[in-house]
Scaffold this active site. Sequence first.
Site, PDB file in Angstrom:
ATOM      1  N   ARG A 243       0.871  -1.180   0.000  1.00  0.00           N
ATOM      2  CA  ARG A 243       0.000   0.000   0.000  1.00  0.00           C
ATOM      3  C   ARG A 243       0.899   1.217   0.000  1.00  0.00           C
ATOM      4  O   ARG A 243       1.952   1.232   0.639  1.00  0.00           O
ATOM      5  CB  ARG A 243      -0.900   0.026   1.246  1.00  0.00           C
ATOM      6  CG  ARG A 243      -2.154  -0.803   1.127  1.00  0.00           C
ATOM      7  CD  ARG A 243      -3.160  -0.173   0.174  1.00  0.00           C
ATOM      8  NE  ARG A 243      -4.384  -0.935   0.081  1.00  0.00           N
ATOM      9  CZ  ARG A 243      -4.649  -1.844  -0.862  1.00  0.00           C
ATOM     10  NH1 ARG A 243      -3.756  -2.118  -1.777  1.00  0.00           N
ATOM     11  NH2 ARG A 243      -5.811  -2.469  -0.882  1.00  0.00           N
ATOM     12  N   GLU A 272      -3.111   7.768  -4.287  1.00  0.00           N
ATOM     13  CA  GLU A 272      -3.336   7.389  -5.689  1.00  0.00           C
ATOM     14  C   GLU A 272      -4.599   8.059  -6.213  1.00  0.00           C
ATOM     15  O   GLU A 272      -5.547   8.240  -5.469  1.00  0.00           O
ATOM     16  CB  GLU A 272      -3.526   5.869  -5.802  1.00  0.00           C
ATOM     17  CG  GLU A 272      -2.277   5.067  -5.547  1.00  0.00           C
ATOM     18  CD  GLU A 272      -2.537   3.559  -5.591  1.00  0.00           C
ATOM     19  OE1 GLU A 272      -3.547   3.133  -6.181  1.00  0.00           O
ATOM     20  OE2 GLU A 272      -1.730   2.822  -5.035  1.00  0.00           O
ATOM     21  N   HIS A 290      -0.386   0.525 -10.214  1.00  0.00           N
ATOM     22  CA  HIS A 290      -1.126  -0.411  -9.359  1.00  0.00           C
ATOM     23  C   HIS A 290      -1.633  -1.625 -10.159  1.00  0.00           C
ATOM     24  O   HIS A 290      -2.830  -1.891 -10.225  1.00  0.00           O
ATOM     25  CB  HIS A 290      -2.297   0.301  -8.669  1.00  0.00           C
ATOM     26  CG  HIS A 290      -2.725  -0.374  -7.398  1.00  0.00           C
ATOM     27  ND1 HIS A 290      -3.158   0.322  -6.289  1.00  0.00           N
ATOM     28  CD2 HIS A 290      -2.782  -1.686  -7.047  1.00  0.00           C
ATOM     29  CE1 HIS A 290      -3.474  -0.546  -5.324  1.00  0.00           C
ATOM     30  NE2 HIS A 290      -3.251  -1.763  -5.773  1.00  0.00           N
TER      31      HIS A 290
END
Length: 324
Positions: A243, A272, A290
């Site tokens: 993360r 993000e 991602h």
Amino acid sequence: MEMKPRVIVTRRWPAAVEQILAERFDTTFNQGDAPLGPTELKAAFLNFDAILPTVSDKLPASVFPDADVRTKLLANFGVGFSHIDTDAARARGIAVTNTPGVLTDCTADIGMSLLLSVARRAGEGERQLRAGQWAGWCPTHMIGTKVTGKTIGIIGMGRIGKAMAKRAHFGFDMDVVFYNRSKVDDEETRAMGARQLASIEEVLAASDFVSLHCPGGAENRHLINAERLASMRRGAFLINTARGDVVDQKALVAALDSGTIAGAGLDVYDGEPDVPGALMRMENVVLLPHLGSATEETRVAMGMKAVDNLTAFFEGRALPDKVV
């Protein structure tokens, strides 16, 4: 005729999964696929029996209504759930599920891709070649770091951490050291000769590559900060497929800039989809959008796992992947 439960899917999911959701439930899809804002999410709690969120949906306590909550289940698409305030869900009697297991291999594959790419300057090399700047082979051109036989440090030896360690050890003959909050001693780790060290600092000091596999959220926010980056080897690389909030991005930029560490491979970012311009400009960083679980097989399996949790919930059965 019995009414089907009303569910909302916050983003587009693979077509095969959406089809099943449409058949089994009274399902509302997000046709535009733009992340829902706080107002829309708050309204969803009042109008739907279940919400199917993703990592792109921020669900802090402030979006949970205080009264008239219709939602009884948040069936999250993904293994990480740090974007959901689980205390707020618990306080309102809302169950939370996730999708563990099915994305382990593909996330570890991306971790290994990042590790190899940053060590061997693959991103940098491809940019040079595409820009027409490659002058041909020469003995000193774009010299990188050997991967085989080096030491990898794993922070968080869960499913994905073990899968990453397995690839590194059996594929690249790497020594494995790791930090995990609880003791890990099983056949998998013993087969790799993986050594559990007492602190994160010890793992950082011993490793040529450090790969993060711990959950996000408040307790691990900025786990990798300026001090910890300083305790890494100067020639070491940081890999993050966990993360974004686990790493202090400002401290990372400073460490990369000053040569405190050699490079980084990142698939996740704090806040993000915003990525700091300083990272974008650095050649010793490999940046992916991602993609950890982004294979057809895995995304469908994640969706099916969410469907299993949803189905179990409305049939009054035990939840296969209960978080709250």
